[in-house]
Design a protein around this motif. Structure first.
Motif, PDB file in Angstrom:
ATOM      1  N   LEU A 154     -10.142  20.313  19.460  1.00  0.00           N
ATOM      2  CA  LEU A 154     -11.050  19.251  19.007  1.00  0.00           C
ATOM      3  C   LEU A 154     -10.310  18.035  18.465  1.00  0.00           C
ATOM      4  O   LEU A 154     -10.908  16.982  18.266  1.00  0.00           O
ATOM      5  N   CYS A 155      -9.021  18.220  18.168  1.00  0.00           N
ATOM      6  CA  CYS A 155      -8.271  17.169  17.465  1.00  0.00           C
ATOM      7  C   CYS A 155      -7.329  16.458  18.411  1.00  0.00           C
ATOM      8  O   CYS A 155      -6.709  17.087  19.264  1.00  0.00           O
TER       9      CYS A 155
ATOM     10  N   LEU B 184      -9.895  21.343   9.376  1.00  0.00           N
ATOM     11  CA  LEU B 184      -9.701  20.861  10.739  1.00  0.00           C
ATOM     12  C   LEU B 184     -11.032  20.484  11.398  1.00  0.00           C
ATOM     13  O   LEU B 184     -11.174  19.385  11.949  1.00  0.00           O
ATOM     14  N   TYR B 185     -12.002  21.369  11.350  1.00  0.00           N
ATOM     15  CA  TYR B 185     -13.293  21.059  11.975  1.00  0.00           C
ATOM     16  C   TYR B 185     -13.880  19.778  11.372  1.00  0.00           C
ATOM     17  O   TYR B 185     -14.383  18.910  12.078  1.00  0.00           O
TER      18      TYR B 185
ATOM     19  N   GLN C 248     -14.692   5.298  16.324  1.00  0.00           N
ATOM     20  CA  GLN C 248     -13.842   5.931  15.312  1.00  0.00           C
ATOM     21  C   GLN C 248     -12.729   6.785  15.919  1.00  0.00           C
ATOM     22  O   GLN C 248     -11.959   7.402  15.190  1.00  0.00           O
TER      23      GLN C 248
ATOM     24  N   LYS D  27     -18.072   8.903   6.913  1.00  0.00           N
ATOM     25  CA  LYS D  27     -19.070   7.905   7.282  1.00  0.00           C
ATOM     26  C   LYS D  27     -19.208   7.788   8.792  1.00  0.00           C
ATOM     27  O   LYS D  27     -18.231   7.964   9.522  1.00  0.00           O
ATOM     28  N   THR D  28     -20.409   7.458   9.244  1.00  0.00           N
ATOM     29  CA  THR D  28     -20.628   7.127  10.651  1.00  0.00           C
ATOM     30  C   THR D  28     -21.497   5.879  10.716  1.00  0.00           C
ATOM     31  O   THR D  28     -21.961   5.379   9.691  1.00  0.00           O
TER      32      THR D  28
ATOM     33  N   SER E 168     -22.345  24.135   4.110  1.00  0.00           N
ATOM     34  CA  SER E 168     -23.514  23.267   4.011  1.00  0.00           C
ATOM     35  C   SER E 168     -23.229  21.871   4.523  1.00  0.00           C
ATOM     36  O   SER E 168     -22.077  21.407   4.542  1.00  0.00           O
ATOM     37  N   LEU E 169     -24.280  21.240   4.982  1.00  0.00           N
ATOM     38  CA  LEU E 169     -24.213  19.872   5.490  1.00  0.00           C
ATOM     39  C   LEU E 169     -25.257  19.033   4.774  1.00  0.00           C
ATOM     40  O   LEU E 169     -26.386  19.490   4.561  1.00  0.00           O
ATOM     41  N   LYS E 170     -24.875  17.815   4.409  1.00  0.00           N
ATOM     42  CA  LYS E 170     -25.830  16.858   3.842  1.00  0.00           C
ATOM     43  C   LYS E 170     -25.625  15.571   4.633  1.00  0.00           C
ATOM     44  O   LYS E 170     -24.606  14.890   4.459  1.00  0.00           O
ATOM     45  N   LEU E 171     -26.565  15.271   5.520  1.00  0.00           N
ATOM     46  CA  LEU E 171     -26.357  14.243   6.539  1.00  0.00           C
ATOM     47  C   LEU E 171     -27.325  13.085   6.365  1.00  0.00           C
ATOM     48  O   LEU E 171     -28.542  13.274   6.362  1.00  0.00           O
TER      49      LEU E 171
ATOM     50  N   SER F  34     -21.137  12.910  16.556  1.00  0.00           N
ATOM     51  CA  SER F  34     -19.734  13.056  16.161  1.00  0.00           C
ATOM     52  C   SER F  34     -19.194  14.424  16.562  1.00  0.00           C
ATOM     53  O   SER F  34     -18.024  14.554  16.941  1.00  0.00           O
TER      54      SER F  34
ATOM     55  N   ASN G  80     -12.420  17.303   9.860  1.00  0.00           N
ATOM     56  CA  ASN G  80     -11.658  16.110  10.246  1.00  0.00           C
ATOM     57  C   ASN G  80     -11.912  15.717  11.688  1.00  0.00           C
ATOM     58  O   ASN G  80     -11.956  14.533  12.014  1.00  0.00           O
ATOM     59  N   ALA G  81     -12.070  16.705  12.559  1.00  0.00           N
ATOM     60  CA  ALA G  81     -12.325  16.403  13.968  1.00  0.00           C
ATOM     61  C   ALA G  81     -13.688  15.725  14.121  1.00  0.00           C
ATOM     62  O   ALA G  81     -13.868  14.832  14.948  1.00  0.00           O
ATOM     63  N   ILE G  82     -14.652  16.141  13.304  1.00  0.00           N
ATOM     64  CA  ILE G  82     -16.017  15.614  13.418  1.00  0.00           C
ATOM     65  C   ILE G  82     -16.156  14.264  12.736  1.00  0.00           C
ATOM     66  O   ILE G  82     -16.812  13.362  13.246  1.00  0.00           O
ATOM     67  N   LEU G  83     -15.544  14.133  11.554  1.00  0.00           N
ATOM     68  CA  LEU G  83     -15.669  12.882  10.781  1.00  0.00           C
ATOM     69  C   LEU G  83     -14.285  12.259  10.585  1.00  0.00           C
ATOM     70  O   LEU G  83     -13.657  12.436   9.533  1.00  0.00           O
ATOM     71  N   PRO G  84     -13.798  11.508  11.592  1.00  0.00           N
ATOM     72  CA  PRO G  84     -12.446  10.946  11.457  1.00  0.00           C
ATOM     73  C   PRO G  84     -12.356   9.950  10.301  1.00  0.00           C
ATOM     74  O   PRO G  84     -11.293   9.799   9.712  1.00  0.00           O
ATOM     75  N   ASP G  85     -13.457   9.281   9.965  1.00  0.00           N
ATOM     76  CA  ASP G  85     -13.432   8.308   8.881  1.00  0.00           C
ATOM     77  C   ASP G  85     -13.967   8.981   7.613  1.00  0.00           C
ATOM     78  O   ASP G  85     -15.169   8.940   7.331  1.00  0.00           O
TER      79      ASP G  85
ATOM     80  N   HIS H 170     -21.975  11.403   5.225  1.00  0.00           N
ATOM     81  CA  HIS H 170     -22.187  12.833   5.501  1.00  0.00           C
ATOM     82  C   HIS H 170     -21.252  13.652   4.626  1.00  0.00           C
ATOM     83  O   HIS H 170     -20.099  13.280   4.437  1.00  0.00           O
ATOM     84  N   ILE H 171     -21.762  14.762   4.124  1.00  0.00           N
ATOM     85  CA  ILE H 171     -20.940  15.670   3.319  1.00  0.00           C
ATOM     86  C   ILE H 171     -20.924  17.042   3.996  1.00  0.00           C
ATOM     87  O   ILE H 171     -21.978  17.642   4.237  1.00  0.00           O
ATOM     88  N   ILE H 172     -19.722  17.513   4.320  1.00  0.00           N
ATOM     89  CA  ILE H 172     -19.538  18.860   4.875  1.00  0.00           C
ATOM     90  C   ILE H 172     -18.871  19.690   3.778  1.00  0.00           C
ATOM     91  O   ILE H 172     -17.823  19.295   3.267  1.00  0.00           O
TER      92      ILE H 172
ATOM     93  N   MET I 165      -2.689  20.382   7.973  1.00  0.00           N
ATOM     94  CA  MET I 165      -4.008  20.944   7.677  1.00  0.00           C
ATOM     95  C   MET I 165      -4.029  22.436   7.403  1.00  0.00           C
ATOM     96  O   MET I 165      -5.001  22.955   6.882  1.00  0.00           O
TER      97      MET I 165
ATOM     98  N   GLU J  88     -26.421  10.741  14.380  1.00  0.00           N
ATOM     99  CA  GLU J  88     -25.025  10.269  14.353  1.00  0.00           C
ATOM    100  C   GLU J  88     -24.062  11.407  14.055  1.00  0.00           C
ATOM    101  O   GLU J  88     -22.948  11.450  14.597  1.00  0.00           O
TER     102      GLU J  88
END
Lengths: 325, 325
Positions: A312-313, B130-131, A21, B255-256, A269-272, A281, B133-138, B264-266, A324, A277
């Motif tokens: 990070l970007c 930013l964080y 990705q 998605k990953t 919060s995170l829902k993974l 990332s 987007n850096a973690i989940l590019p898709d 994944h939801i952040i 952003m 994976e």
């Protein structure tokens, strides 16, 4: 930017997916302690013996260490930081200061960057604790985990006599979450914060009552929690509980005003769907930072606290500010 | 560390409160464009004319600029960055690149640090975009605002003939939030994301039907939204709507996996009793960063993207690693 993976388990496989990705990143090699000919990567990346890693130090910009925190990383991260920029997901909170010092010494000796304890906890959750504390000094922190699979608790159940397989979910107590969000700053016991739900496959003829009792009374793991145990078939476990979801909540509740008259709630919060994976990332984003910091001439050990977010970007500062900010 | 406040409105007063909560920070002076003798600070901090600010450049480590983004900050931030480390909360997103360039040139000329667009949006929300987007590019980004008071929309209602006073709340649509959290990546129209609720005090004898129609059809401000209008008494407005709450949600759904099979939801959210006091608390944390960066010899313009998180905290790296990582 060329990366290597050391250790091809769930985390290593996650890194392999994450690389797909990120078009500025290329996966050069996977290193394994197993016989390399026995390991097939999902995307056809070549596999080498871990003994050949150091020979390839000029072909790899960042080595991502995918071993475990108990015995692998305390040795591997300081060792490889002499030769590579390295990233790990070391998560034994109590031993972080010691690990930091070891990696710092090695990385400085080798002129490299090592970023430790990267992932979501430690990692993104830590960052959110820090930001929220910096903004609201007069406040209270809460971390809830789940709903998600705890590998350690699942393993603990599997060690019980008569258990063939098991999966344990850590689940935050909704009422506790609501009380925190409501700003009442509750003092919560372990039992009030999380419940534990266990899905167990018993061996044929095993005493299920005894197994359930042993689970519920197990010190440290279960005795301080409200625990439910479900006995299910092997097929059901495979069909419904083979994923590795996780997540959680970091909340800070704080006050401002001349007399603390205004309340603020910061929640992350995170829902993974896939814990490894997602962690991978995060590791990839910090690998990018390690590479850049080292190119700028920086060396030594860093954590997520020490890295300016823009590193990070792949995008430029101009782009980030216009899109952003 | 000694700070100055330029502009003693809601934001300036918030800074004054926030300083009380940070024992490493001292408030040296408030500067005003009004007659200084007409301004009484809540904590007895001395008030000077803005014309005297530059004379005090050696007494102040960081000047916090509390003016408005429309006309004050585009002039003030570049001007004062020649003499002081400065922080502002410039929030006209489209003009950030231009403002950055102006402040950068001045701050470099003066050997100072200027941190612009600090607060929660831009600010903490930007960081979270930013964080994530850096973690989940898709993935896909969503920002929701509210429930909170929009000053701009309240002002727009007040300009309508026959309106004595008004307060407008921006409210995220719960169903839209739930759809985003559910991972369905919906495409949402303006109307589907937020509703607008208005509390209006009409002048005696005013035509309320006309006022309501004028509000609901006002282009840019209300016509693209489902808007409700409540006519209330002046006393009721004062009793129930005199606060300045705000907040909102930044969500990234991504998605990953080799085939994007894991979701994944952040989510980052704020629930603020006082918008200006929270913004002030963020400004104070970044003032600390500006002071330290400048002490290290850095100069020029920065944003929240360029600041390593540890700079926001008064605690040492050792302390942060053992307590927050």
């Amino acid at each position: 930017m060329k990366i290597g993976i050391l250790g091809y388990g769930n985390l290593g496989k996650g890194i392999e997916c994450a690389v797909q990705q990120n078009d500025d990143i290329e996966l050069t090699a996977v290193f394994t302690r197993r016989d390399p000919s026995s390991v097939k990567t999902a995307t056809g990346v070549p596999v080498y013996s871990v003994d050949d890693a150091i020979k390839m130090k000029d072909d790899i910009d960042v080595m991502i260490l995918c071993g475990g925190s108990a015995t692998d990383l305390p040795v591997q991260t300081p060792e490889y930081a002499k030769y590579f920029n390295v990233i790990d997901s070391f998560d034994t909170h109590a031993r972080i200061p010691e690990h930091f010092a070891n990696v710092d010494a090695s990385a400085k000796e080798g002129g490299k960057i090592g970023i430790i304890s990267v992932g979501w906890d430690p990692g993104m959750f830590s960052l959110n604790r820090l930001y929220a504390n910096a903004i609201l000094p007069d406040g209270k922190d809460y971390t809830f985990w789940g709903k998600g699979v705890s590998q350690g608790h699942s393993d603990a159940i599997r060690r019980i006599d008569g258990v063939k397989d098991a999966k344990q979910y850590t689940i935050p107590v909704e009422a506790a979450l609501e009380a925190v969000r409501g700003g009442s700053d509750p003092d919560l016991t372990t039992r009030e914060k999380h419940i534990r739900e266990c899905f167990v496959v018993a061996e044929e003829g095993a005493d299920k009552e005894r197994i359930e009792r042993e689970i519920k009374t197990m010190p440290n793991y279960f005795s301080d929690y409200d625990t439910t145990v479900h006995f299910i078939s092997e097929e059901e476990l495979k069909a419904n509980h083979s994923g590795i979801p996780h997540g959680g909540f970091v909340i800070r509740s704080g006050k401002t005003g001349l007399d603390g008259e205004h309340r603020h709630i910061i929640e992350y919060s995170l829902k993974l769907d896939s814990n490894p994976e997602f962690t991978s990332s995060v590791l990839i984003a910090y690998a990018r930072a390690a590479y850049r910091l080292n190119k700028e001439g920086q060396t030594g050990c860093k954590t997520v606290f020490d890295i300016a977010p823009a590193y990070l970007c792949k995008e430029s500062g101009d782009y980030l500010r216009s899109h952003m900010l």
